[in-house]
Design a protein around this motif. Structure first.
Motif, PDB file in Angstrom:
ATOM      1  N   GLY A   1       0.801  -1.223   0.000  1.00 25.59           N
ATOM      2  CA  GLY A   1       0.000   0.000   0.000  1.00 25.59           C
ATOM      3  C   GLY A   1       0.827   1.264   0.000  1.00 25.59           C
TER       4      GLY A   1
ATOM      5  N   GLU B   1      -7.612   5.900   2.823  1.00 27.65           N
ATOM      6  CA  GLU B   1      -8.901   5.224   2.676  1.00 27.65           C
ATOM      7  C   GLU B   1      -9.741   5.809   1.544  1.00 27.65           C
ATOM      8  OE1 GLU B   1     -10.263   3.358   6.847  1.00 27.65           O
ATOM      9  OE2 GLU B   1     -10.115   5.543   6.870  1.00 27.65           O
TER      10      GLU B   1
ATOM     11  N   ASP C   1      -8.714   4.111  -1.550  1.00 24.14           N
ATOM     12  CA  ASP C   1      -9.230   2.741  -1.504  1.00 24.14           C
ATOM     13  C   ASP C   1     -10.689   2.717  -1.964  1.00 24.14           C
ATOM     14  OD1 ASP C   1     -10.199   0.199  -0.646  1.00 24.14           O
ATOM     15  OD2 ASP C   1      -8.678   0.112   0.912  1.00 24.14           O
TER      16      ASP C   1
ATOM     17  N   GLY D   1     -11.442  -0.511  -4.356  1.00 28.40           N
ATOM     18  CA  GLY D   1     -10.623  -1.561  -3.771  1.00 28.40           C
ATOM     19  C   GLY D   1      -9.409  -1.946  -4.576  1.00 28.40           C
TER      20      GLY D   1
ATOM     21  N   ARG E   1      -5.060  -0.167  -1.944  1.00 26.29           N
ATOM     22  CA  ARG E   1      -5.334  -0.590  -0.575  1.00 26.29           C
ATOM     23  C   ARG E   1      -4.788   0.412   0.425  1.00 26.29           C
ATOM     24  NH1 ARG E   1      -2.375  -5.642   1.832  1.00 26.29           N
ATOM     25  NH2 ARG E   1      -0.904  -4.036   2.462  1.00 26.29           N
TER      26      ARG E   1
ATOM     27  N   ASN F   1     -14.017  -6.777   1.295  1.00 26.21           N
ATOM     28  CA  ASN F   1     -12.671  -6.216   1.400  1.00 26.21           C
ATOM     29  C   ASN F   1     -12.298  -6.092   2.875  1.00 26.21           C
ATOM     30  OD1 ASN F   1     -10.750  -3.802   1.720  1.00 26.21           O
ATOM     31  ND2 ASN F   1     -10.630  -4.236  -0.449  1.00 26.21           N
TER      32      ASN F   1
ATOM     33  N   ASN G   1     -10.479  -4.036   4.432  1.00 25.49           N
ATOM     34  CA  ASN G   1     -10.509  -2.685   4.987  1.00 25.49           C
ATOM     35  C   ASN G   1     -11.926  -2.295   5.398  1.00 25.49           C
ATOM     36  OD1 ASN G   1      -7.783  -2.137   4.684  1.00 25.49           O
ATOM     37  ND2 ASN G   1      -8.027  -1.473   2.576  1.00 25.49           N
TER      38      ASN G   1
END
Length: 457
Positions: free
Chosen positions: A50, A343, A346, A351, A354, A395, A397
């Motif tokens: 990431g 985020e 993301d 997605g 990441r 996912n 996250n």
């Protein structure tokens, strides 16, 4: 016990970043650049860490070298003196600088994209060249001259802050464009351009000596002139005989804390950044010691500051890898820049990028080591609306959980469980149709409210 893994980031050269973002290259270069793009997406995608690093920015590295040492100076300044510096250079802080128990001191400025784009296109190269010459003068400056000009070392603070921020802004915009082309669409880059601003932070991570210095100043009812001017008396410092630069066994350090103690011994608590990209400089480390001949009440008024390489060879940035269900230490090349996925990226990429779960660990064996870094946060406009209708709901996250079944006998699984106890689940913070402003407000509320486990972030 398994050793803590060191992750050496994929290193992208600035020249390739520019070529890929421009979309123009020779036929001979196409195949190589396609491989580079694949490597970028693998590093930033669900199977990668990431984050990646960017090298080859000589001018920006000079700016970094000029700016980072000022972070500790500002943190230890007399508050009235610091307030005057803030006003002169249009700086502020997003942490309470009145708190002597703080782990970090942060100095912030909002940077406008229009100014940044103009600067990177026309002014930065010539300005950096000028700073290069003056930088040599700053290093060898005469102490008497410095005393005559009390703010001499901060002369270029505001300009250097902005110019380094603009250089890093360019890196983020170029990378967003490359990711958009790989994913399809223009949402990442467009979301950044629509925001029009980014936040730059110059951060000083305190050593134990720094905290004692601040507490001693408060105990005495204020900052003495000796504390305020300690850097001007550096020529009187004796070199510490206890400077340690041997390699640190990070596996030992991690297990000394133990998985039940992950909330302690951190400069910065575990969290996700909630913007698009976070751009970071390679950190600078300063090792401080006091003069042994000073009286007890004066020993922290004068300190000998020595810049040093990372004692362990890495950045002390620590990430949690859900693919391996373990903590990894981040290593990058000196003078490079790290770009980390937030985020918002993301979510906007559905997605395909990441977000990175991370913290900053304090080295146990080096109590008087401080860490200086400059960070730029790139985020969408506050009114940017998030749609999660086609976001992969399984996912890790979004669920806030790691894949795999926890093993009660496995240290990494227990550590994973402890980390995720303090991370508010994305599914609890994000609703379909929510604006970025609403998402950031809810994220801040859940990180800092309730249990208060993120209070030292």
């Amino acid at each position: 016990m398994a050793e803590v893994e060191i992750v050496e980031l994929y290193e992208l050269h600035y020249s390739d970043l520019k070529l890929l973002s421009s979309g123009s290259s020779s036929t001979q270069e196409l195949e190589r650049l396609e491989t580079v793009k694949t490597n970028i997406m693998e590093a930033l995608g669900p199977k990668g860490p990431g984050l990646l690093s960017i090298c080859g920015l000589t001018n920006a590295s000079i700016l970094r070298r000029n700016l980072l040492p000022l972070a500790r100076n500002l943190a230890l300044l007399n508050p009235d003196h610091r307030k005057r510096i803030f006003k002169e250079h249009n700086l502020g802080s997003d942490v309470s600088l009145k708190n002597p128990d703080r782990n970090v001191s942060s100095f912030a400025m909002q940077l406008r994209y229009v100014q940044g784009l103009e600067s990177t296109q026309s002014n930065v190269s010539s300005r950096v060249g000028g700073l290069t010459d003056s930088d040599q003068d700053h290093v060898d400056v005469d102490v008497d001259k410095t005393r005559q000009l009390p703010d001499y070392e901060y002369k270029n603070l505001g300009n250097t802050f902005k110019e380094l921020g603009f250089c890093m802004m360019e890196l983020g915009l170029f990378l967003a464009r490359i990711c958009d082309r790989a994913i399809g669409g223009q949402e990442l880059e467009q979301s950044l351009l629509e925001s029009r601003t980014a936040k730059g932070r110059l951060i000083h991570y305190h050593s134990t000596l720094d905290n004692i210095t601040l507490k001693e100043a408060v105990r005495k009812g204020g900052f003495s002139k000796k504390l305020d001017n300690h850097r001007r008396d550096r020529e009187h410092c004796m070199k510490s005989e206890h400077v340690q630069t041997e390699h640190v066994n990070m596996d030992t350090n991690c297990h000394e804390v133990g998985f039940w103690g992950i909330h302690s011994n951190l400069w910065q608590q575990w969290h996700y950044d909630y913007g698009v990209f976070t751009v970071l400089t390679d950190p600078l480390f300063i090792l401080s010691s006091y003069l042994p001949e000073n009286k007890w009440e004066e020993q922290y008024a004068f300190s000998c500051d020595q810049e040093c390489p990372s004692p362990s060879g890495h950045t002390y940035l620590q990430i949690f890898d859900p693919n391996k269900n373990r903590v990894r230490m981040v290593k990058s090349s000196p003078g490079s820049f790290i770009i980390q996925v937030g985020e918002a990226a993301d979510i906007l990429s559905k997605g395909k990028l990441r977000a990175t779960l991370h913290c900053v660990r304090r080295p146990i064996k080096f109590e008087n080591l401080s860490r200086e870094i400059f960070v730029l946060f790139l985020q969408p406009a506050w009114n940017k609306t998030f749609s999660i209708s086609d976001y992969p709901l399984d996912n890790c996250n979004l669920a806030g959980q790691c894949s795999g079944v926890p093993d009660a006998e496995n240290h990494n699984s227990k550590l994973s469980e402890e980390i995720h106890k303090i991370i508010p689940q994305l599914s609890f913070r994000l609703k379909d149709g929510m604006t970025f402003a609403e998402f950031s407000r809810e994220t801040t509320k859940q990180y800092y409210g309730g249990s208060g486990l993120q209070s030292n972030k």
